[in-house]
Design an enzyme around this catalytic site. Sequence first.
Site, PDB file in Angstrom:
ATOM      1  N   GLU B  49     -24.698 -11.932   6.512  1.00 20.79           N
ATOM      2  CA  GLU B  49     -24.584 -11.747   5.059  1.00 20.79           C
ATOM      3  C   GLU B  49     -24.391 -13.067   4.322  1.00 20.79           C
ATOM      4  OE1 GLU B  49     -23.109  -9.877   7.305  1.00 20.79           O
ATOM      5  OE2 GLU B  49     -23.366  -7.747   6.819  1.00 20.79           O
ATOM      6  N   PHE B 111     -11.998   3.528   7.873  1.00 19.04           N
ATOM      7  CA  PHE B 111     -12.859   2.651   8.664  1.00 19.04           C
ATOM      8  C   PHE B 111     -13.683   1.740   7.743  1.00 19.04           C
ATOM      9  CE2 PHE B 111     -17.016   1.904  10.788  1.00 19.04           C
ATOM     10  CZ  PHE B 111     -16.548   1.042  11.770  1.00 19.04           C
ATOM     11  N   GLN B 112     -13.631   0.457   8.006  1.00 17.10           N
ATOM     12  CA  GLN B 112     -14.353  -0.564   7.231  1.00 17.10           C
ATOM     13  C   GLN B 112     -13.981  -0.565   5.742  1.00 17.10           C
ATOM     14  OE1 GLN B 112     -18.573  -0.363   8.287  1.00 17.10           O
ATOM     15  NE2 GLN B 112     -18.179  -1.785   9.960  1.00 17.10           N
ATOM     16  N   LYS B 161     -19.166   5.100  -1.602  1.00 12.38           N
ATOM     17  CA  LYS B 161     -20.259   5.845  -0.997  1.00 12.38           C
ATOM     18  C   LYS B 161     -20.541   7.148  -1.751  1.00 12.38           C
ATOM     19  CE  LYS B 161     -22.134   6.983   3.497  1.00 12.38           C
ATOM     20  NZ  LYS B 161     -21.905   6.939   4.955  1.00 12.38           N
ATOM     21  N   MET B 472     -20.283 -36.900   8.076  1.00 14.92           N
ATOM     22  CA  MET B 472     -19.434 -37.267   6.950  1.00 14.92           C
ATOM     23  C   MET B 472     -17.971 -37.341   7.365  1.00 14.92           C
ATOM     24  SD  MET B 472     -19.433 -38.325   3.962  1.00 14.92           S
ATOM     25  CE  MET B 472     -20.699 -37.922   2.756  1.00 14.92           C
TER      26      MET B 472
END
Lengths: 186, 561
Positions: B49, B111-112, B161, B472
């Site tokens: 993502e 969940f999640q 949802k 760097m």
Amino acid sequence: MQYTFIALVENKPGVLNRVASLFRRRNFNIESLAVGRTEKPEVSRMTMVVDCPNGDVDAHKIEANLYKLVNVIDVQDVSRQPSVTRDMALIKVKAAPEKRAEVNSLASIFRARIVDVATDSVIVEVTGTEEKIEGMVELLRPLGIMEMVRTGQIAMTRGANAGIRRMPGMEDNGYEYDLEAAEILS
Amino acid sequence: MKKTGAEIMWECLVREGVEVVFGYPGGANMPIYDAMLNYPIHHVLVRHEQGGAHMADGYARASGRVGVAMGTSGPGATNLVTGIATAMMDSSPVVFITGQVAAHLIGGDAFQEIDVTGITLPITKHNYLVTRADEIAEVVREAFYIARSGRPGPVLIDICKNAQIEQTEFIYPEEVKLLGYQPPARAPQADLEKAVRLIEKAKRPVILCGHGVIVSGAEEALLHFATKTQTPVASTLLGLGAFPASHPLALGMMGMHGEAHTNLAIQNSDLILAFGMRFDDRVTGNLKTYAPKARKIHVEIDPSEVHKNVHVDLPLVGDLKNVVSDLVPMVDEYDHDEWLNEINGWKYEADERSIMNWPEDGKLYVAHLIHDLWKATGGGAIITTDVGQHQMWTAQYYALEKPNRWITSGGSGTMGFGLPSAIGAWFANKDQEIWAIAGDGGFQMTAAELTTAVQEGANVKVAIMNNNFLGMVRQWQEFFFEKRYSAVNMVSPDFVKLADAHGVPARRVTTREEVDEAIQWARSIAGPVVLEFRVEKEDAVYPMVPAGASLDQMLRRPVKQ
Ligand SMILES: Cc1ncc(C[n+]2csc(CCOP(=O)(O)OP(=O)(O)O)c2C)c(N)n1
């Protein structure tokens, strides 16, 4: 130095969190915050007293950052405006029956009221400016304060409202920056 | 007509003109993915993502339009977080859409379930938690408007949802009504007149050109203003491209790795015209000694930036294009010859030290090969970078003539940005040549998106500057930690084989002589190509203003005999 801001915000879930999160993120210290409904159901009103160690520069930052929040409708810095400010406290004081008269007379000096009496304590309700409440608290302290709660300051400017959305930096907002270029600009 | 929340969401995206979204499906956004099949929007299946977020960001920066990235709830959303913060720091308009557990489960650690609006509160311009289908149309409309208007930025919509599944009447809101959101448009006339008076008095003015110039489309106005008043133009990292690098008034980049003459010009100026920039610590150095003799005018759309880091004498709060266009007819013509000559003197000195004038020593320097790339591409490619030394060298040596072709993570300095942002930029501009310049470290942070490029046939060329170091950080350890190298030595995979495994043509380049031919080879192939450049390992980016030092206290490249 303490500054007082009034913010009108949309009455939506999470808006208080957004405001509080902003103060945390930008590292400003809120001394008191009072939130409540207004005459319009879709608008809530917040009064914030904020510590601004750098004076007007901090005040500008706070005002400008509040405007960045999409749900903030209007911000007013009323620190320098003639306004009415009020705080309210409920103070539970130890008071055996023989002490009640003393509490009563102290309260009446401050136009405070006794709103509850129990066997060995009373609750005093006092409304007024910060200083007045501090004064009441100091006088009651020797008797033994068992519990205290304060609402935090609410404020309202006197007379007609100065108007809405003075975008900081766009219009004169009363802040005193020491302009290096003042001589040219004046 | 009744539609599901998911359908309404797509319907609204179509009306916003969205052509492509970058995303990843999961439990909490399956209804959105199901409905997607019925709408004419191309979905790019990313590999992580974060990659999707950077793609949407790259798309936004290359096109000037709003990018869209999606993820599922919980880990899908948290994977987006780095990309959201990156877009926030660089004021990039991206709408992020995440799935959330059903409204009745919120707060129960389902969940999640993760508090995504809570997590992203400080790194979005605004965010929404949508619990009902009938909120979606208005929220999507508002989100796009907020993302692109005023000072742009990311907006996140977290859609439960149940709201995706429920049916409701679809009413498209024709107007956006936001009580508390009115970006300032023009500066007051009285303030413009004050600005004119300050400009009149100036003998040594300099313009600081920031990202805001590009965001507001003020390039033309800037050009008029600068030429009419003969004011030299220094750029921030993100302002590069807003003013043509070849213009005699162009000073190039300012700040920590800015050009010496540019920083000297700022330090010695008597008037700073800050256009759409925010005096970041990387461009000011020590604030106490910053441009001590200069009066400062700050043209900025975000009032909270005014006086934030640098106290200015005159803020002009408004849309930069309007403000500068309003100023152009008000100011007189000047020549400032003396001042420009003085700057040219510093420039001449700086050029003498430039690595461009080094004699060939058989080593491959990033600065040289970026210059070669600039020549080979006629300076016209879209360039994205990762973060590190190569980023600074690219900023210094890929001289940009035009805006929206320079895509780099400035404010947040997010490693892993280069490749995905290039893929996103390709979707915005499929006819344009696109190069992603990355370090060996940063490339590996999002290297998985190479497959995405293959799957989509994205015509991006990836140039890996392999110095076997986190360059760097190594440079800082060399300069400021007595060369005690700690956790900067990097063993990398064989990048050519890695590319090969992805089906991507690749070559390794080890000498300067091979550079041009390799670039031409890469350009001749349609589709992704990887070039690995084995570059000088312990070269350093110069000039360098050490963090916290005064802007004119630069470490300079040693003169080569
Ligand atoms: C996500 C992330 N982690 C760490 C850093 C700190 N950092 C800045 S530059 C750099 C080194 C980058 O090395 P490389 O990608 O090889 O590029 P080079 O500097 O060698 O060109 C690191 C670790 C960062 N900017 N971003």
